[in-house]
Design a protein around this motif. Structure first.
Motif, mmCIF file in Angstrom:
data_model
loop_
_atom_site.group_PDB
_atom_site.id
_atom_site.type_symbol
_atom_site.label_atom_id
_atom_site.label_comp_id
_atom_site.label_asym_id
_atom_site.label_seq_id
_atom_site.Cartn_x
_atom_site.Cartn_y
_atom_site.Cartn_z
ATOM 1 N N UNK A 1 6.536 0.041 10.668
ATOM 2 C CA UNK A 1 5.225 -0.296 11.707
ATOM 3 C C UNK A 1 3.978 0.390 10.067
ATOM 4 N N UNK A 2 4.617 0.418 9.310
ATOM 5 C CA UNK A 2 3.238 0.541 8.596
ATOM 6 C C UNK A 2 3.090 0.087 7.632
ATOM 7 N N UNK B 1 12.120 2.618 10.740
ATOM 8 C CA UNK B 1 10.944 2.538 11.891
ATOM 9 C C UNK B 1 9.497 3.067 10.649
ATOM 10 N N UNK B 2 9.530 3.872 10.543
ATOM 11 C CA UNK B 2 8.016 3.932 9.335
ATOM 12 C C UNK B 2 8.033 2.928 8.813
ATOM 13 N N UNK C 1 3.490 -5.012 14.699
ATOM 14 C CA UNK C 1 4.188 -4.328 14.592
ATOM 15 C C UNK C 1 3.652 -3.265 15.073
ATOM 16 N N UNK C 2 2.981 -2.291 15.476
ATOM 17 C CA UNK C 2 3.616 -0.780 16.433
ATOM 18 C C UNK C 2 4.129 -1.128 17.057
ATOM 19 N N UNK D 1 1.107 -1.094 -0.262
ATOM 20 C CA UNK D 1 -0.083 0.038 -0.040
ATOM 21 C C UNK D 1 0.690 1.202 0.200
ATOM 22 N N UNK E 1 15.233 6.327 11.337
ATOM 23 C CA UNK E 1 13.974 6.187 11.156
ATOM 24 C C UNK E 1 13.360 5.974 9.711
#
Lengths: 109, 489, 624, 154, 459
Positions: free
Chosen positions: B144-145, B140-141, B151-152, B100, B137
């Motif tokens: 998490x996404x 991380x994104x 995941x979070x 996505x 960073x």
């Protein structure tokens, strides 16, 4: 007269003011206690001013005068504060019909 | 010149990728960019291999004494090459996955490549720190996404963990900076910093914890299996293939030569931690049912070995670390690709649910077996060279009295790694098929291509490692000379 | 020689017959080359070929180079010769397999031969180690060849892991050597050792290195305590068992120790250990073999037992004898395995000897060759086994008569169980009819029998290259051939010479014991084969002294348990708990601290005043 | 006397009484000013504080109809804590200042010219002209503020 | 001086602007003009051009430090007005009066950044505070706003009393209100100076919401209309810090070692309480209030360290913090629901809003590449350079890590959680401005020099 007397007196007044702020619930009285604190400060300032005047008058006839001027400014500010403060208290009273600070707990945690 | 390109190309293309909304287009764009990076890196290795091309220097924070100094020595070359190789491979291998908001995904991937390149190239501590975080960073994104269910929370743990580490390092950097003779962040000035033994001691730990979390070394590792498990596989590849090398790299470039005395004093402690971690991780790996967790723990064990080898101060060990950093990257990416292929078709990573894939996908099986064997460091695969040197170094350490003991205990993991790797092969590929695995199809061309390339790299380095060893010899000599000069004992 | 690998791996897509021809062809080619090399070496030419620098770091430099000398040429011959025969045999034996798997089989086999050659040709320990692990890998692949069967893959895994344990010892030894001598090349290393022999003799380093090397050897050559993989390895196709577990791979340990003979000579303590372990293994495996009913298992334990012999030889300094026994053992054990393979082939993959019997008439060639093999292994003169075994026993007696006694008992047991096997399988009544659905077993095709015949001939005459001094002067051509290899160490050895009469006596005693037991076994088992489940002590033997169970209980299970403990408790409840605990503490304290924010001006001011108080106290009273 | 009346300010329950007591306190303080020959301040104190400000207070209290003893019992312990804290602060401050550097300096009583309006005015409009102007800003803002707060209708 | 006079005058102008125009856009335009003018005259003064020749009798002292800060404060206000000015209309009808108050506040800011006498400090602080009490209470119908105003007022004047006592004691000891005069004398901290210093510390600590004098902050920030919270949390707070630093540096710098411990304790307490309490908050607005306490903790490092690095750092910190906070509040104002859940899925609906908000949050969290990092870096560097307070540095780091938790909760809500965040209409200009602000954050983060060099180039 000894300066210590004034120091103790002022501090005592000051602390009474603080104790008042701590113990009372009426916003107006709290405010008055704060005024009391300011007056304690004023008294002490004047006392110091005179003390410094005595010390430094030989060199400068105006020595110590700044203390008294400061008192003047404090009074100015206090007056301004009073006007604003009372306005806020009145506004509060208009909304909740009370000046009890213990009702002020919508905002917490 | 080359270093600047290596940083700027992924940075710009990454930023541009945010605005390419079509999935196909952004994929191709990302691949194109990484290939360019690879070409640049290869050029740096071959045609333009001159000192003038490999270093760059520009004004940055003049008042603070920090400059934009980038450059590559042998170690930098190796790691940049690894980064440059890894990304196109990862992109090709995961070509068939769709995400996505693909443009964001690829943009973050490219940005993390920027960060990694920067880390490996920076010769200025503040710059190093900048890139260190810049690499974190996007990761991380990404995790998490596009990660798994948990995941979070998991990536958050990972993030905070590493962030604490890097803040500690920041304090260390600042402390050193203030004790340099010319108030500068340059590596050269750091060498000259005047510190008492006690100061060295605690700065050592400030730095080490940061790097240890990144590597990760026992007991700072708990973020890792969870994160690997939850991340999308492409990101896991970046994390494990390249990003964990940041820790080792940091130790080699910024810790060991800068604080030789503390390294010497604490070397045994660290090595002990590493050994415990190796055995510990191996034992746990044996218990895993999830392929990703298994590989994650195996990675911990391998990183432990490398970490240990650094701290025993021996030329073989150091050289081994250099080459093994590259090898481990290649091998583990290979492993992840296989996992990804299986998961995409089977929708599961549980070994207990798999089995008999060798019948259905012989091509995959063969390639996996080679990669897995490289993972257990079988001779003539690349990892053997690395591990052989590492163990030689540890065993014959001139600094640590415990060398042979460490080597022997660490050696146990050679056996354990064979146990869990073979277990994995057996459970996934051997035996009879079940209803699930009966539907497995063999791998496609692009996957075959990537794995094939990896296998070729594995074997070539395994048979003829000399170019690599020669490449990093200079770095090793420099670092060792820094490590040894200050404590002649 | 590298060509083997390429050949082996590229043939995936070729047709079956082509594969087999190619596979066997390259081995034949290499056999021819080996012969040429052998003759060159015989004329005294040895060579070291440097290909390229494999690893060079600082002062350490490890070249990728090969060395051809007497020892390696002997092994070359054995490997390529026996290997070739087995390839030919396999072509027929494995004919039922699908094309793809067939090719895979040959690829593995070729890879194996390649690794083995690497092992013996390497001119330093690292190259040897590469081959060493290579054969381990191939054995893993070949044992697990039928990968659909989980038991087989388990056996394969076990083999690999056990080997790895040994490999670790080997590796550590290499590291130690590097640390101590700075080189791993045989030439440099042995020169250094020989030059410093006085200081090195019996030193901790040398004992340590040799012990570690020996651990490596126990792994590969299936000695106590790492032998259990070998019997399980019988899961692989029978030719593989013949090749790996009889002729070649398991002898790697012997080769290594023979190669490093000078180190061992300087470490008497290690030698004792080697001898004792060898002897113990020999005896132990022999006892187990007596009660096995699987035709291949019997042979497997016999292999373990014979290997024990070889180590005994090495331990007592009879390096030549050990190598000699390797050679003869390669012949007759390959023969026996291939024979067994032929039987199995005929019986449609039935391996239990209790379902056989009376096969003599159905499989004449197999029967005959098998019998020759049994005689050879039992050590009856003038078959090959006699000479080699006798040489070892003689040396053992010279070192310590106790060794000899146990050795002879073992030899007797060997003869006994081999003929028990022979009798149960070939003599008596056929008992496997129901299994074959009425078909009779039939003799194997020529591609299988010809290798049998060739090996049978070799087992008979193979021993004649090493006829002892007492029987024929200067007839021990092997010893002369190998002299250069062991020359250095013989300088430091303290040989005991036996009188001729003693030697004759020893020979006689062992042969006599063997012969008696042979007849007892034939008599006992051709009539009334043991069909029921064994009881009492027999059961212990049949269950291999419960060693597998013991290992399971004291190593595998605790390891698993520790692993589980670490995974479930330490990882989750200690480390993760701590990490998450920090988070929890913070959020808990957050909830508590938050309560200070009561929303009451009074309490805010109170807290402020308390703060002021605190600061005054700090400033005025704490600091002073 | 100042102390006593100040105490009464915080003790008396009726806000109106509090105001009255506070006025008494102010008078006492003014007395001190005059004793120290700070006549100007003494007068200003009386006019501004005791007069204007306190009247304002009274006015507000009357407006809110708070003259009854409406204040409910405050939490006992909080009250105690308040008194104790105040007392402690007093103790600590006095203890801290008991060996202050100005110890045994004397305060000039009665004579001295600085407290007179002439001197004060002079200095105020020379040296202190900036603060004086600035305080006008303060008043302006207070004025605007009161208007904003007091404005009805939104 | 330019700034003080102009801001006072413009305040009056704003006061009357309401009479001449009922159109809020015109009023905003006037205010922006005034702010631009302020910036211009201030920069002019940095260049050495003073419009008004006033003999300040040593009451004020303009140096590059205070002028640079003034520029930052005016600049921040300018940005703030651009972004959030429109939202003032929703609070109440007296927009011109709000602006007038803001200009008066700016006058106070300018005074308290350049005072050289305790009297001016007192006046400056009061000029800042009194309009603030009002602004807090502007949402008259909202009880929360009322309550916040009253609380703020009571506690504020209480702290004024404390401050005055402090000043008085200092005067008693030194006989002057002038900073240089107070700094004169030995480095010894005599009891009376010490007591005065402590009381001043308490009062200033109150203004900058340092623990344990921070209690008003969450309630007031929460209760005040969000538009003014934004202003309060940025410009006013920064001004408080500048005054704080100036006072303690100029007056008590000599005896730094003797009061360092107390300040360090305050700092640690502020960091811990701010960060830990923020963790549990459910409302983003309240979380930001606590986070501003936490940020105050970091800014206090400057006082603890008190060296050149930290002085530069504080300036930079105020700029970085102000810009980021204004940005995040601007986004927050647009949200209908202030809880964390209210942000769920914002990234999908408003990618620009979410992305810029993420950058602001990253900056607040101190991630490299943003201004917040360089700010924290300076603070830590200053503290490390000081050498005596390494334990505080470690506390700071741990707290910074905690702060990640709550800042990232917002990011998580925006990006990784599903939901439909309700936001008000946002115009293109607003988005463009946000992007501009984010760009400033990033540029400052990568080239902090471009701001800090101003400290040196003009003088």
């Amino acid at each position: 007269m000894n300066i210590e007397y004034y120091i103790v007196l002022s501090i005592a007044l000051f602390c009474i003011g603080i104790a008042g702020v701590l113990t009372r619930r009426n916003a107006i009285i709290i405010f008055m206690c704060i005024e009391l604190m300011l007056n304690a400060v004023n008294l002490l300032l004047v006392a110091f001013s005179k003390m410094h005047h005595l010390k430094g008058v030989a060199a400068n006839p105006n020595a110590g005068i700044d203390g008294q001027l400061f008192v003047f400014f404090i009074m100015v500010v206090a007056a301004a504060e009073v006007s604003v403060g009372l306005a806020i208290i009145v506004m509060m009273y208009r909304n909740v019909h009370s000046v009890d600070v213990n009702f002020l707990n919508r905002l917490k945690h | 010149m080359i270093p600047v390109l290596l940083i700027v190309v992924p940075l710009l293309s990454g930023l541009a990728a945010f605005f390419i909304k079509q999935e196909k287009a952004v994929k191709s764009w990302a691949l194109f960019s990484t290939v360019i990076t690879l070409v640049v890196s290869l050029l740096g290795l071959t045609v333009l291999n001159k000192a003038a091309n490999l270093h760059a220097d520009a004004e940055w924070l003049t008042a603070l004494g920090s400059r934009f100094t980038v450059g590559m020595d042998g170690m930098g070359q190796v790691l940049c090459l690894l980064t440059a190789v890894a990304f196109p491979l990862i992109l090709v291998a995961t070509w068939n996955s769709s995400y996505k908001n693909a443009h964001n995904f690829y943009a973050f991937m490219l940005l993390s490549q920027t960060g990694l390149m920067g880390v490996f190239l920076a010769y200025d501590a503040l710059l190093f720190y900048f890139f260190w975080e810049l690499a974190l960073i996007p990761a991380y994104f990404l995790c998490s996404q596009w990660g798994g269910e948990k995941r979070i929370a998991v990536t958050f743990k990972f993030f905070i963990y590493t962030f604490i580490g890097s803040l500690l390092m920041l304090v260390g950097i600042i402390y050193l900076y203030l004790h340099t003779p010319d108030q500068s962040f340059a590596l050269e000035s750091f060498y000259k910093a005047t510190l008492t033994n006690k100061e060295q001691g605690w700065i050592f730990w400030l730095f080490f914890i940061a790097f240890a979390i990144k590597m990760p070394v026992f007991p700072f590792h708990t973020w890792q299996p969870d994160t690997y498990e939850q991340s999308p596989t492409a990101v896991t590849m970046v994390l494990s293939g390249v990003m964990v090398k940041m820790g080792l790299f940091g130790v080699i470039r910024w810790l060991v030569p800068v604080l030789p005395l503390a390294t010497w004093l604490n070397g045994d402690t660290v090595a002990l931690l590493s050994v415990i971690g190796m055995i510990y991780a191996s034992l746990i790996a044996m218990q895993q049912d999830d392929l990703k967790r298994l590989i994650a723990y195996s990675s911990i064990a391998h990183m432990g070995l490398m970490c240990m080898a650094i701290f025993v101060t021996s030329p073989q060990g150091m050289q081994g670390v250099m080459i093994q950093m590259f090898n481990h990257g290649i091998n583990i990416i290979g492993m992840w690709i296989v996992v990804e292929l299986i998961e995409r078709q089977m929708k599961t990573r549980k070994m207990s649910e798999l089995g008999g894939l060798a019948q259905q996908a012989p091509g995959l099986a063969i390639l996996l077996v080679i990669v897995a064997l490289a993972n257990v460091a079988l001779p003539l695969t690349n990892a053997f060279i690395g591990e052989f040197l590492l163990f030689t170094g540890v065993f014959n350490s001139s600094v640590s009295k415990m060398g042979p003991v460490f080597a022997a205990c660490g050696g146990i993991t050679i056996i354990l790694s064979a146990v869990y790797t073979l277990n994995m092969i057996q459970k996934v590929f051997f035996g009879n098929t079940n209803t699930l695995t009966g539907t497995m199809k063999d791998i496609r061309f692009n996957e075959r291509l990537v794995l094939g390339v990896l296998v070729i790299v594995i074997l070539v380095i395994g048979v003829y490692p000399r170019p690599f060893l020669e490449l990093t010899q200079g770095t090793v000599d420099t670092i060792l000379s820094r490590m040894i000069i200050k404590h002649p004992s | 020689m590298i060509g083997f690998l390429i050949n082996g791996l590229l043939r995936k897509q070729l047709s079956k017959s082509l594969t087999s021809i190619l596979g066997s062809g390259v081995i034949l080619g290499s056999f021819v080359v080996s012969l040429l090399i052998f003759f060159q070496v015989k004329q005294g030419h040895t060579a070291v070929v440097n290909l390229f620098d494999f690893i060079s770091v600082g002062k350490l430099s490890i070249p990728f180079s090969f060395q051809v000398d007497q020892l390696s040429s002997i092994f070359l011959l054995i490997i390529t010769g026996v290997g070739f025969l087995i390839h030919v045999y396999s072509a027929a034996y494995m004919h039922e397999e699908e094309g793809q798997h067939y090719a895979r089989y040959f690829a593995y086999l070729n890879l194996f031969v390649f690794s083995m050659l690497l092992l013996v040709l390497g001119s330093n320990y690292v190259i040897m180690f590469i081959g060493w692990e290579g054969v381990g890998l191939c054995s893993y692949l070949l044992i697990g060849y039928w990968f659909k069967n989980i038991d087989y893959t388990n056996a394969a895994k076990k083999a690999f892991v056990m080997n790895r344990i040994g490999d670790l010892g080997f590796l550590l030894a290499i590291f130690w050597i590097i640390g101590k001598f700075g080189t791993v090349s045989y030439g440099n290393l042995f020169e250094q050792v020989a030059a410093n022999a006085k200081t090195l003799e019996g030193s901790a380093a040398i004992v340590g290195i040799t012990l570690l090397l020996f651990i490596g050897a126990t792994g590969k050559s299936a000695q106590i305590p790492l032998y259990t993989w070998l019997p399980d390895a019988m899961a692989g196709p029978t030719p593989v068992s013949a090749l790996i577990h009889a002729a070649t791979m398991v002898t790697a340990g012997i080769y290594m120790i023979a190669r490093s003979n000078i180190l061992y000579t300087l470490a008497p303590f290690t030698n004792t250990i080697v001898a004792i372990i060898g002897l113990a293994t020999a005896l132990f495996a022999a006892t187990i073999a007596i009660k096995q009913n699987d035709i291949k298992k019997v042979l497997a334990y016999s292999t373990v037992s014979q290997l024990g012999y070889m180590f005994l030889g090495l331990g007592v300094g009879a390096y030549t004898g050990a190598v000699f026994h390797v050679m003869t053992h390669a012949f007759f054990k390959a023969l026996l395995f291939l024979g067994a393979g032929s039987v199995i082939h005929a019986m449609h993959h039935e391996q239990d000897i209790r379902r056989m019997g009376g096969l003599k008439k159905y499989l004449p060639i197999t029967h005959l060759t098998f019998l020759l093999g049994c005689i050879a292994i039992a050590g009856i003169p003038p078959f090959s086994g006699f000479f080699s075994k006798d040489e070892i026993l003689a040396a053992a007696y010279a070192a310590n008569p106790v060794y000899w006694v146990i050795g002879v008992i073992t030899a007797g047991m060997t003869a006994f169980y081999m003929f028990r096997l022979y009798a149960t399988t070939f003599l008596g009544q056929f008992r496997g009819a129901e299994h074959l659905h009425g078909h009779h077993p039939h003799e194997s095709p020529a591609a299988m029998t010809i290798p049998l015949i060739v090996l049978a001939i070799l087992s008979v005459i193979g021993g004649w290259v090493g006829i002892p001094e007492v029987l024929m002067k200067d007839a021990h051509s092997l010893e002369h051939f190998l002299d250069p290899i062991f020359a250095a160490s013989s300088k430091f050895a303290h040989p005991h010479h036996l009188s001729h009469s003693t030697e004759y006596g020893l020979m006689g005693a062992s042969v006599l014991l063997a012969v008696i037991l042979i007849f007892f076994a034939i008599g006992r088992y051709s009539k009334r084969p043991e069909l029921g489940e064994p009881t009492g002590f027999g059961k212990v033997l049949a269950n291999k002294w419960y060693v597998d169970e013991l290992y399971n209980a004291i190593i595998v299970k605790p390891l698993n348990w520790i692993g589980k403990f670490l995974n479930n408790f330490v990882e989750r409840d200690v480390i993760d708990w701590t990490v998450n605990g920090v988070g929890k503490v913070i959020s808990y304290s957050s909830r508590q601290v938050r309560l200070l924010q009561s929303g009451q001006v009074g309490s805010y001011v109170l807290l402020m005043v308390l703060g002021i108080l605190a600061f005054f106290v700090i400033q005025f009273f704490v600091k002073k | 006397m100042a102390l006593g009346s100040a105490l009464m300010v915080i003790i008396s329950r009726n806000p109106v009484h509090s105001v009255l007591w506070l006025i008494v306190t102010f008078f006492a303080i003014s007395g001190h000013y005059i004793m120290m020959n700070a006549q100007f301040l003494g007068i200003v104190n009386l006019i501004v504080y005791a007069g204007a400000i306190m009247v304002l207070f009274l006015f507000v209290i009357m407006l809110m109809n708070l003259n009854a003893e409406t204040e409910p019992k405050k939490n006992k312990w909080l009250k105690m804590a308040g008194i104790i804290a105040g007392g402690c602060l007093l103790l600590v401050l006095v203890a801290a200042l008991k060996d202050a550097e100005v110890k045994s300096s004397t305060v000039q009583l009665v004579d001295g010219e600085i407290g007179l309006i002439k001197q004060l005015g002079h200095v105020l409009f020379t040296e202190y002209v900036v603060p004086f102007e600035v305080s006008s800003v303060l008043f302006l803002s207070a004025m605007v503020g009161t208007v904003v707060i007091g404005k009805k209708g939104d | 001086m330019n700034a003080i006079v102009i801001s006072a005058i413009w305040g009056v102008v704003m006061m009357f602007s309401g009479i001449f125009s009922k159109n809020n856009a015109v009023i905003r335009g006037t205010a922006l003009t005034g702010l631009a003018l302020l910036i211009v005259v201030n920069v002019m003064e940095m260049g050495g051009t003073s419009l008004f020749k006033v003999n300040v009798h040593g009451m004020l002292y303009f140096d590059s430090f205070s002028l640079l800060f003034n520029t930052i404060a005016f600049g921040s206000t300018f940005l703030y007005t651009l972004l959030s000015g429109r939202d003032m209309d929703r609070v109440g009808r007296s927009t011109p009066d709000y602006f007038a108050l803001i200009f008066f506040i700016l006058c106070g800011v300018a005074i308290s950044s350049s005072f050289n006498s305790l009297l001016m400090l007192f006046l400056g602080i009061e000029i800042m505070s009194i309009p603030l009490y009002i602004l807090t209470g502007t949402d008259k119908r909202n009880l929360k706003s009322n309550e916040a105003a009253l609380k703020y007022f009571l506690m504020g004047s209480f702290s004024t009393g404390i401050m005055l006592m402090g000043i008085t004691l200092l005067y008693g000891a030194k006989g002057s209100f002038n900073l240089e005069a107070i700094a004169l004398g030995t480095g010894e901290l005599t009891p009376m100076v010490s007591a005065g210093l402590l009381l001043l510390l308490v009062a200033m600590g109150f203004k900058v919401s340092a623990a344990p004098f921070h209690f008003w902050t969450p309630d007031v920030y929460d209760g005040a209309p969000t538009v003014f919270t934004s202003f309060m949390a940025t410009v006013i707070k920064s001004a408080g810090f500048i005054a704080f630093l100036r006072l303690f540096d100029d007056a008590f710098g000599e005896m730094h070692a003797q009061w360092q411990l107390v300040v360090a304790v305050v700092t640690a307490a502020t960091l811990i309480i701010g960060n830990i309490t923020a963790v549990f908050q459910q409302s983003v607005k309240r979380m930001l209030a606590y986070s501003s306490i936490a940020q105050a903790g970091f800014m206090l490092f400057a006082l603890v360290a008190l060296n050149e690095l930290s002085r530069q750092g504080l300036i930079f910190y105020t700029a970085a913090y102000s810009v980021a906070t204004i940005g995040i509040f601007a986004v927050l104002i647009k949200m209908k629901d202030y809880t964390f859940e209210g942000f769920n899925g914002l990234a999908k609906r408003q990618p620009v809003l979410a992305a810029t908000a993420a950058i602001f949050l990253l900056s607040l969290a101190g991630i490299p590449g943003t201004a917040g990092f360089m700010a924290k870096f300076y603070m830590l560097a200053g503290a490390v350079a000081n050498g005596h307070v390494l334990w505080l540095v470690i506390v700071g780091i741990l707290c910074a890590a905690i702060s990640i938790y709550y800042y990232f909760r917002v990011i998580q809500a925006m990006y990784f959680k599903e939901g439909d965040a309700q936001e008000m209409e946002v115009s293109g200009t607003f988005k463009a401005l946000l992007v501009l602000l984010a760009a400033i954050v990033v540029v400052l983060g990568i080239f902090p020099q471009c701001l800090l060099d101003k400290l040196y180039y003009f003088f």
